[in-house]
Design an enzyme around this catalytic site. Structure first.
Site, PDB file in Angstrom:
ATOM      1  N   GLU A   1      41.003 -62.845  28.997  1.00  0.00           N
ATOM      2  CA  GLU A   1      41.435 -62.895  30.396  1.00  0.00           C
ATOM      3  C   GLU A   1      42.755 -62.138  30.506  1.00  0.00           C
ATOM      4  OE1 GLU A   1      42.828 -65.853  33.986  1.00  0.00           O
ATOM      5  OE2 GLU A   1      43.564 -66.105  31.944  1.00  0.00           O
TER       6      GLU A   1
ATOM      7  N   HIS B   1      37.342 -68.957  38.998  1.00  0.00           N
ATOM      8  CA  HIS B   1      37.892 -70.207  39.534  1.00  0.00           C
ATOM      9  C   HIS B   1      39.337 -70.059  40.007  1.00  0.00           C
ATOM     10  CE1 HIS B   1      39.115 -69.793  35.423  1.00  0.00           C
ATOM     11  NE2 HIS B   1      40.042 -70.716  35.607  1.00  0.00           N
ATOM     12  N   ASP B   2      39.936 -68.897  39.801  1.00  0.00           N
ATOM     13  CA  ASP B   2      41.322 -68.684  40.239  1.00  0.00           C
ATOM     14  C   ASP B   2      41.415 -67.829  41.493  1.00  0.00           C
ATOM     15  OD1 ASP B   2      42.366 -70.067  38.031  1.00  0.00           O
ATOM     16  OD2 ASP B   2      42.289 -68.270  36.781  1.00  0.00           O
TER      17      ASP B   2
ATOM     18  N   ASP C   1      35.661 -71.595  26.756  1.00  0.00           N
ATOM     19  CA  ASP C   1      37.006 -71.171  27.105  1.00  0.00           C
ATOM     20  C   ASP C   1      37.922 -71.557  25.950  1.00  0.00           C
ATOM     21  OD1 ASP C   1      39.209 -70.470  28.930  1.00  0.00           O
ATOM     22  OD2 ASP C   1      37.757 -70.936  30.503  1.00  0.00           O
TER      23      ASP C   1
ATOM     24  N   ASP D   1      41.933 -67.522  27.438  1.00  0.00           N
ATOM     25  CA  ASP D   1      42.821 -67.681  28.574  1.00  0.00           C
ATOM     26  C   ASP D   1      44.115 -66.875  28.395  1.00  0.00           C
ATOM     27  OD1 ASP D   1      43.182 -69.454  31.027  1.00  0.00           O
ATOM     28  OD2 ASP D   1      45.011 -69.958  29.937  1.00  0.00           O
TER      29      ASP D   1
END
Ligand code: NOJ
Length: 529
Positions: free
Chosen positions: A264, A326-327, A99, A201
């Site tokens: 993302e 994970h969100d 990430d 991200d």
């Protein structure tokens, strides 16, 4: 010649490192824990692991607040642990994606420490500082993604700094060339260590309106939604200068062989696809496509979405699909266990690189988090709206021992109470389990080039039935998905007959199919000729 590019043929598996496997029994997962589970990952058949941030961090946003881009957070281990992990990942023929969080640092990053020291500090302009309005209020109306103003006032220098997320996550100023250079060097640091790519991200956030104009109100906003939704995010992100910035990262990756840049991006699909860039200004290899997460679970809606996405892809743009992360609420929590199996088949038979989220392969669903156990800073800022991200971050369930084999200590988030039955060990020995279904689907995708790189043709999207064909050369595979709880009549195209490659249902069914046949409730089938 089929394109052998690994990230086109492969399947990405996301690991949330705090929750995968704890090896030092502090209740938090770590790199050594992941290393110990590599056999499991390799047996699943996926090709690449993406690990959410593992860098030094005060953990205000659980690693998405980075205090050093070129180190390892001690909770997760050491740089030696990392080198060992990546060595073993590669030894198994797998790839490793890290990430990269370039939009903001932690407020504890030494860069921000310097930047906030004085207005004349050489790093002042590395972040976004503005004077208050004459009445002392923030420079504009931008709202933090976690609620409240996106501006925090700094007493020492009398200015506000901008943060799209927590106040502990000040945004970097990507218009400053020194920032770009420093961040490119951080990428190179990991690329030299063998990292095969990055998931970047909130990449569309990096460039904001240079004039920092107020965002217009969203007339569709309804109370009960997060505060960020009250404004249309017109000026606070996605300024067209972003394409140059993405291209800058792409060029850094291209200094190395075969690395992948994943972005993302939560944007409407027609804007999402612009992040592939152009021939002159290539962008991300894979702008993450989150549409499956938000699509209504209906054949017509899914078909429309798939066809629209396919039609908007730019020349040479490789598609991808994401079912969870994970969100977002887990797939099994969104559509139930029966349909989670159908969703697995959909994800792994669509055209484009699939990304799986750890735990979905064992059907992990909603885990109730008592108020006193809440960890997510968003939930703490805006409680009770239904956006707590903790339920999708709970520890992986490995076996029926205490804490599901995740740790011997109390885990940082509660383990699902379903773990005594819902765990890797138990489901591995049940041939009809969702875990074994995932294994079969992954294997089928690896075995059939029609599934991994073949073309896509929609066949049927009415009632509860969604069907489509994938084709590569003379290999043709048809996928039938029953999105409902009743029986559905289905038919192979062009009077063909076929053989069942995989059924989502545990119980076996006849292998040979005539031209028409019945799909059982919640059944999905992969059928070859
Ligand atoms: C997106 C990440 O996936 C999320 O977990 C994080 O809170 C925000 N970006 C801020 O970095």
């Amino acid at each position: 010649m089929p394109d052998k590019t690994w990230w086109k043929n492969g399947i990405v598996y996301q690991i949330y490192p705090r929750s995968y496997q704890d090896s030092n029994n502090d209740g938090i997962g770590d790199l050594e824990g992941i290393r110990r589970r590599l056999d499991y990952i390799a047996e699943l058949g996926v090709n690449a692991v993406w690990i959410s941030p593992i860098f030094p961090s005060p953990m205000a946003d659980f690693g998405y607040d980075i205090a050093d881009y070129c180190g390892i957070e001690p909770i997760f281990g050491t740089i030696e642990d990392f080198d060992r992990l990546i060595g073993e990942v590669h030894a198994r023929g797998l790839k490793m994606i890290l990430d990269f969080v370039p939009n903001h640092t932690s407020d504890q990053h030494p860069w921000f420490g310097e930047s906030r020291r004085s207005k004349s500090n050489p790093k002042r302009d590395w972040y976004i500082w503005r004077d208050p309005k004459p009445d002392g209020s923030p420079p504009n109306n931008w709202i933090s993604n976690f609620g409240g103003s996106a501006w925090s006032f700094d007493d020492a220098t009398g200015q506000y700094y901008y943060h799209a997320f927590l106040a502990e996550q000040p945004d970097l100023n990507w218009r400053n060339p020194e920032v770009r250079e420093a961040m490119h060097d951080a990428l190179r640091f990991w690329l030299r260590r063998g990292v095969d790519g990055f998931r970047v991200d909130v990449i569309w956030h990096l460039m904001k309106d240079p004039e920092m104009r107020d965002n217009p109100p969203d007339p569709n906003y309804k109370p009960g939604r997060p505060e960020i939704d009250s404004l249309q995010q017109v000026y606070s992100n996605g300024h067209h200068d972003i394409y140059g910035v993405v291209n800058g990262m792409r060029r850094v990756l291209e200094e190395f062989d075969e690395r992948v840049l994943i972005g993302e991006i939560y944007l409407p699909v027609e804007r999402l696809v612009t992040y592939y860039g152009t021939a002159e200004l290539p962008g991300a290899h894979l702008p993450f496509n989150f549409q499956l997460i938000f699509a209504p679970w209906k054949p017509e809606a899914l078909a429309k979405m798939i066809e629209e996405y396919e039609s908007l892809l730019p020349e040479g743009g490789w598609p991808n699909w994401v079912l969870g992360n994970h969100d977002q609420k887990r797939i099994a929590a969104r559509i139930g266990q029966d349909q989670a199996r159908v969703a697995a088949m959909l994800l792994l038979t669509l055209r484009g690189t699939p990304t799986m989220y750890y735990g979905d392969e064992i059907g992990m669903a909603y885990v109730d988090i008592p108020p006193e156990a809440v960890q997510d800073p968003w939930e703490r800022n805006e409680p009770g709206l239904g956006f707590n991200r903790d339920p999708q971050r709970t520890p992986m369930q490995w076996d029926s021992s205490a804490h599901a084999g995740f740790s011997t200590a109390t885990p940082w988030l509660p383990v699902s109470p379903r773990y005594p039955e819902q765990n890797v060990e138990a489901l591995s020995s049940d041939s009809g389990s969702i875990l074994n279904l995932y294994r079969k689907l992954v294997a089928a995708r690896r075995q059939h080039q029609a599934l991994s790189i073949g073309s896509f043709r929609l066949l049927h999207s009415e009632g509860d039935l969604l069907s489509y064909e994938r084709q590569h050369g003379d290999q043709r595979v048809v996928i039938f998905l029953n999105l409902g709880g009743g029986e559905v009549e289905a038919q192979l195209p062009e009077s063909r007959t076929g053989a069942v490659v995989v059924s989502t249902l545990g119980e076996p069914r006849e292998e040979k199919l005539g031209n028409s046949f019945i799909l059982r409730p919640h059944e999905g089938l992969i059928v070859s000729e």
